[in-house]
Design an enzyme around this catalytic site. Sequence first.
Site, mmCIF file in Angstrom:
data_model
loop_
_atom_site.group_PDB
_atom_site.id
_atom_site.type_symbol
_atom_site.label_atom_id
_atom_site.label_comp_id
_atom_site.label_asym_id
_atom_site.label_seq_id
_atom_site.Cartn_x
_atom_site.Cartn_y
_atom_site.Cartn_z
ATOM 1 N N GLN A 192 -14.577 -35.897 14.537
ATOM 2 C CA GLN A 192 -14.022 -35.315 13.309
ATOM 3 C C GLN A 192 -14.611 -36.051 12.108
ATOM 4 O OE1 GLN A 192 -12.014 -35.478 10.623
ATOM 5 N NE2 GLN A 192 -10.521 -33.813 10.674
ATOM 6 N N HIS A 244 -12.327 -33.603 17.084
ATOM 7 C CA HIS A 244 -11.936 -32.426 16.316
ATOM 8 C C HIS A 244 -11.765 -31.246 17.272
ATOM 9 C CE1 HIS A 244 -12.867 -30.075 12.354
ATOM 10 N NE2 HIS A 244 -11.688 -29.815 12.843
ATOM 11 N N TRP A 285 -0.583 -33.076 15.728
ATOM 12 C CA TRP A 285 -1.670 -32.132 15.430
ATOM 13 C C TRP A 285 -1.901 -31.151 16.571
ATOM 14 C CZ3 TRP A 285 -2.386 -30.875 10.767
ATOM 15 C CH2 TRP A 285 -2.151 -31.818 9.753
ATOM 16 N N TRP A 315 -17.200 -26.538 7.650
ATOM 17 C CA TRP A 315 -15.845 -26.022 7.482
ATOM 18 C C TRP A 315 -15.870 -24.978 6.374
ATOM 19 C CZ3 TRP A 315 -11.575 -30.375 7.477
ATOM 20 C CH2 TRP A 315 -11.862 -31.326 8.455
ATOM 21 N N ARG A 373 -1.899 -18.917 6.044
ATOM 22 C CA ARG A 373 -0.789 -19.222 6.952
ATOM 23 C C ARG A 373 0.484 -18.525 6.509
ATOM 24 N NH1 ARG A 373 -2.208 -25.513 8.307
ATOM 25 N NH2 ARG A 373 -3.886 -25.005 9.756
HETATM 26 N N1 UDP Z 1 -5.950 -19.050 14.375
HETATM 27 C C1 UDP Z 1 -5.913 -17.667 14.147
HETATM 28 N N2 UDP Z 1 -4.878 -17.140 13.452
HETATM 29 C C2 UDP Z 1 -3.869 -17.885 12.944
HETATM 30 C C3 UDP Z 1 -3.911 -19.293 13.160
HETATM 31 C C4 UDP Z 1 -4.962 -19.834 13.869
HETATM 32 O O1 UDP Z 1 -6.817 -16.951 14.571
HETATM 33 O O2 UDP Z 1 -2.963 -17.338 12.320
HETATM 34 C C5 UDP Z 1 -7.041 -19.619 15.192
HETATM 35 C C6 UDP Z 1 -8.367 -19.646 14.432
HETATM 36 O O3 UDP Z 1 -9.437 -19.562 15.348
HETATM 37 C C7 UDP Z 1 -8.310 -21.013 13.793
HETATM 38 C C8 UDP Z 1 -7.707 -21.825 14.917
HETATM 39 O O4 UDP Z 1 -6.743 -20.960 15.519
HETATM 40 O O5 UDP Z 1 -9.585 -21.458 13.372
HETATM 41 C C9 UDP Z 1 -7.045 -23.149 14.517
HETATM 42 O O6 UDP Z 1 -6.226 -23.000 13.394
HETATM 43 P P1 UDP Z 1 -6.667 -23.622 11.994
HETATM 44 O O7 UDP Z 1 -8.124 -23.393 11.790
HETATM 45 O O8 UDP Z 1 -5.755 -23.098 10.943
HETATM 46 O O9 UDP Z 1 -6.390 -25.177 12.225
HETATM 47 P P2 UDP Z 1 -7.042 -26.360 11.371
HETATM 48 O O10 UDP Z 1 -8.528 -26.278 11.500
HETATM 49 O O11 UDP Z 1 -6.606 -26.179 9.942
HETATM 50 O O12 UDP Z 1 -6.466 -27.593 12.023
#
Ligand code: UDP
Length: 296
Positions: free
Chosen positions: A178, A211, A245, A285, A294
Amino acid sequence: YSNLDPQNQKSEKLSWLDWFLPSNKVELRTKTPWNAPILWEGTFNRTYLEEYYRNNPVTIGLTVFALGKYLDKYLEKFLASADKHFMPGHKVIYYVMVDDHSKLPYIEYGTSRFLKPRVVAKEARWQDVSMMRMKTLTDMLQDFIKDEVDYVFCMDVDMDFRAPYGVETLGELVAQAQAWFMNSPNTAFTYERRPESKAYIEMGQGDFYYHAAVFGGTPSRVLDLVRSCYAGIMEDKKNNIEAVWHDESHLNKYFLEHKPTLILSPEYCWDYKIHAEMEHVKLAWAMKDYAEVRDN
Ligand code: UDP
Ligand code: MN
């Protein structure tokens, strides 16, 4: 932050060495204590590797979930950029999980690129969407992915490819370091610290903060990983605890006990908020407005 993105801005390039050794406190690491390579630009010979894989062709799977708002917002760019930069010249199968088939983006895929879409139900909480990927991946790897590919990568969708992400990343069990924690001591890692959780890691333990946005390897190694993370997640649910997490905490516990055979440096999953001029970035990213994507 969009003005920090090098696609929108031209300025003097910063090399990864400038970033990695800002204080001269840390030594550049290209190997883990258990002798797994840490992959940086310049530590591999792409020409040699390409020749090897031309003589020993492989099929690579790429799994990605895009449910709810993530489907509208990120999937098209992720897939279009993957088609350009993910394993160029090799056979790739995209396993794309969506909650609405009619919203699959239309992309003109390159030759030797195959799309296998699948509709999955969206969990209500984003934490559960993220965690339940481990269950879907367990089922899919078991049922068919293991027979269709030689290597598989599992990725988040909120990212896009910027430069060739190639066969140098193939390995038995591949983990992503990460970016934000690359130079931190393990006491600063945001591991799960409550002993009641299956993801618990004792203070002072741990090699990297991995990560969850990227992991991969051979199907059998990845199957063991996702099955084990899913078991930890379900055990925690039974005990009314959720790791800090989510799936990432369980992934970090798994990699503590099963050392990756290859670590990808932050060039393979960079956050331009750290340094806008980072060089050799293969995957970045996406800019993310958490309130926007969200639901809860
Ligand atoms: N994801 C999705 N819909 C949602 C939430 C999560 O498709 O409503 C999937 C998507 O592939 C996303 C992954 O789950 O990239 C992980 O969630 P997120 O990227 O929000 O986590 P972070 O990277 O912020 O920890
Ligand atoms: Mn993400």
